[in-house]
Design an enzyme around this catalytic site. Structure first.
Site, mmCIF file in Angstrom:
data_model
loop_
_atom_site.group_PDB
_atom_site.id
_atom_site.type_symbol
_atom_site.label_atom_id
_atom_site.label_comp_id
_atom_site.label_asym_id
_atom_site.label_seq_id
_atom_site.Cartn_x
_atom_site.Cartn_y
_atom_site.Cartn_z
ATOM 1 N N ALA A 59 0.721 -1.390 0.008
ATOM 2 C CA ALA A 59 -0.005 0.025 0.006
ATOM 3 C C ALA A 59 0.874 1.108 0.035
ATOM 4 O O ALA A 59 2.195 1.028 0.443
ATOM 5 C CB ALA A 59 -0.776 0.024 1.265
ATOM 6 N N ASP A 60 0.427 2.392 -0.431
ATOM 7 C CA ASP A 60 1.033 3.541 -0.577
ATOM 8 C C ASP A 60 0.937 4.518 0.849
ATOM 9 O O ASP A 60 1.771 5.206 1.402
ATOM 10 C CB ASP A 60 0.663 4.337 -1.554
ATOM 11 C CG ASP A 60 1.025 3.747 -2.880
ATOM 12 O OD1 ASP A 60 2.087 3.462 -3.065
ATOM 13 O OD2 ASP A 60 -0.193 3.727 -3.689
ATOM 14 N N GLU A 114 -5.517 -4.957 -8.494
ATOM 15 C CA GLU A 114 -5.405 -5.481 -6.927
ATOM 16 C C GLU A 114 -6.589 -5.323 -5.994
ATOM 17 O O GLU A 114 -6.810 -6.267 -5.319
ATOM 18 C CB GLU A 114 -4.441 -4.476 -6.381
ATOM 19 C CG GLU A 114 -3.118 -4.431 -7.032
ATOM 20 C CD GLU A 114 -2.099 -3.162 -6.309
ATOM 21 O OE1 GLU A 114 -2.778 -2.143 -6.186
ATOM 22 O OE2 GLU A 114 -1.095 -3.341 -6.333
HETATM 23 O O1 DER Z 1 0.653 0.198 -6.895
HETATM 24 C C1 DER Z 1 0.196 -0.287 -5.729
HETATM 25 O O2 DER Z 1 -0.881 -0.348 -5.232
HETATM 26 C C2 DER Z 1 1.218 -0.815 -4.791
HETATM 27 O O3 DER Z 1 0.703 -2.157 -4.094
HETATM 28 C C3 DER Z 1 1.934 0.209 -3.939
HETATM 29 O O4 DER Z 1 0.702 0.659 -3.387
HETATM 30 C C4 DER Z 1 2.657 -0.406 -3.037
HETATM 31 O O5 DER Z 1 4.138 -0.323 -3.624
HETATM 32 P P1 DER Z 1 5.454 -0.515 -2.732
HETATM 33 O O6 DER Z 1 5.186 -1.914 -2.003
HETATM 34 O O7 DER Z 1 6.299 -0.621 -4.031
HETATM 35 O O8 DER Z 1 5.557 0.618 -1.865
#
Ligand code: DER
Length: 235
Positions: free
Chosen positions: A86-87, A106
């Site tokens: 997640a961000d 997702e």
């Molecule tokens: O794009 C997405 O939804 C990814 O899951 C992102 O939210 C998390 O990416 P990361 O693990 O590289 O921070």
């Protein structure tokens, strides 16, 4: 611990806690943190015979290159556990996702799972969505409608107004980012998001919007790899 170490800590703990030999179908998210999820799975021979469902071309390649059994969600609609990054995550387990422009598949794979588990490093833990993650809410739009959506973002929202909305441009390709579904992404900057579920509902109602990177009331648990080397969880 470094950010990478934090990702690894969270990913390993989540796999150890939730992916067991009595699982059958596992959803694999997208991004850099889930790379460690697959790495941990590959360390466990008892998980070799499960079926793994991707959420992007990146995730599909992770599964294939790991030599794991690739399945489609059409074939395996009942997913036991989906693990994804997640961000940003708020205390109610609402999340901003789509930093990697993969939020549509997702969200499908997360919603199809009995259990949706988020894994992240400490940067993602937030008091309110939009506070730590400042790149905006990713909104996947059908290309021919992107100008209409830009206009609607300025004129039709009642829950919260965006400060700015930008079409996401590609880096290693001329023109806009094109998602695995053939769509564009608009990053809408709202600042701190007061009512994510309400905002999500209103954004989804705009003509031309394909999916929105707000995951509300979906995750059961989130794992955060902390700077001190521990893993904290949010349930
Ligand atoms: O794009 C997405 O939804 C990814 O899951 C992102 O939210 C998390 O990416 P990361 O693990 O590289 O921070």
């Amino acid at each position: 611990a470094t950010i990478e170490a934090g990702k690894k800590l969270a990913a390993y703990k989540a796999v150890d806690d939730h992916i067991t030999a009595d699982c059958k179908v596992i959803g694999i998210g997208s991004g850099s943190t889930v790379v460690y999820v697959v790495e941990r799975i590959l360390q466990k021979p008892e998980l070799a015979n499960l079926v793994y469902i991707p959420t992007s071309f990146q995730s599909k390649l992770l599964i294939i290159e790991g030599g794991l059994t690739l399945g489609s969600i059409e074939q395996y609609p009942d997913i036991d556990v989906t693990i994804d990054g997640a961000d940003e995550v708020d205390p109610q387990l609402n999340a901003i996702k789509g930093g990697g422009a993969c939020q549509f598949q997702e969200k499908v794979v997360a919603e199809a799972a009995k259990k949706f588990v988020i894994v992240a490093d400490y940067r993602k833990k937030s008091t309110k969505l939009g506070v730590e993650w400042t790149k905006g809410v990713p909104i996947e739009v059908v290309p021919m409608a992107y100008k209409l959506v830009m206009r609607s973002l300025e004129s039709k929202l009642t829950v919260q107004q965006p400060l700015e909305s930008k079409l996401r441009m590609a880096i290693n390709k001329a023109g806009p980012v094109v998602t695995d579904n053939g769509n564009f992404v608009i990053d809408a900057h709202f600042g701190a998001i007061e009512r994510p579920a309400c905002l999500l509902k209103e954004l989804k109602g705009l003509t031309g919007v394909y999916e929105v990177g707000l995951f509300c009331n979906m995750a059961q648990i989130a794992y955060f790899g902390e700077a001190d080397g521990n893993v904290s969880t949010l349930v």
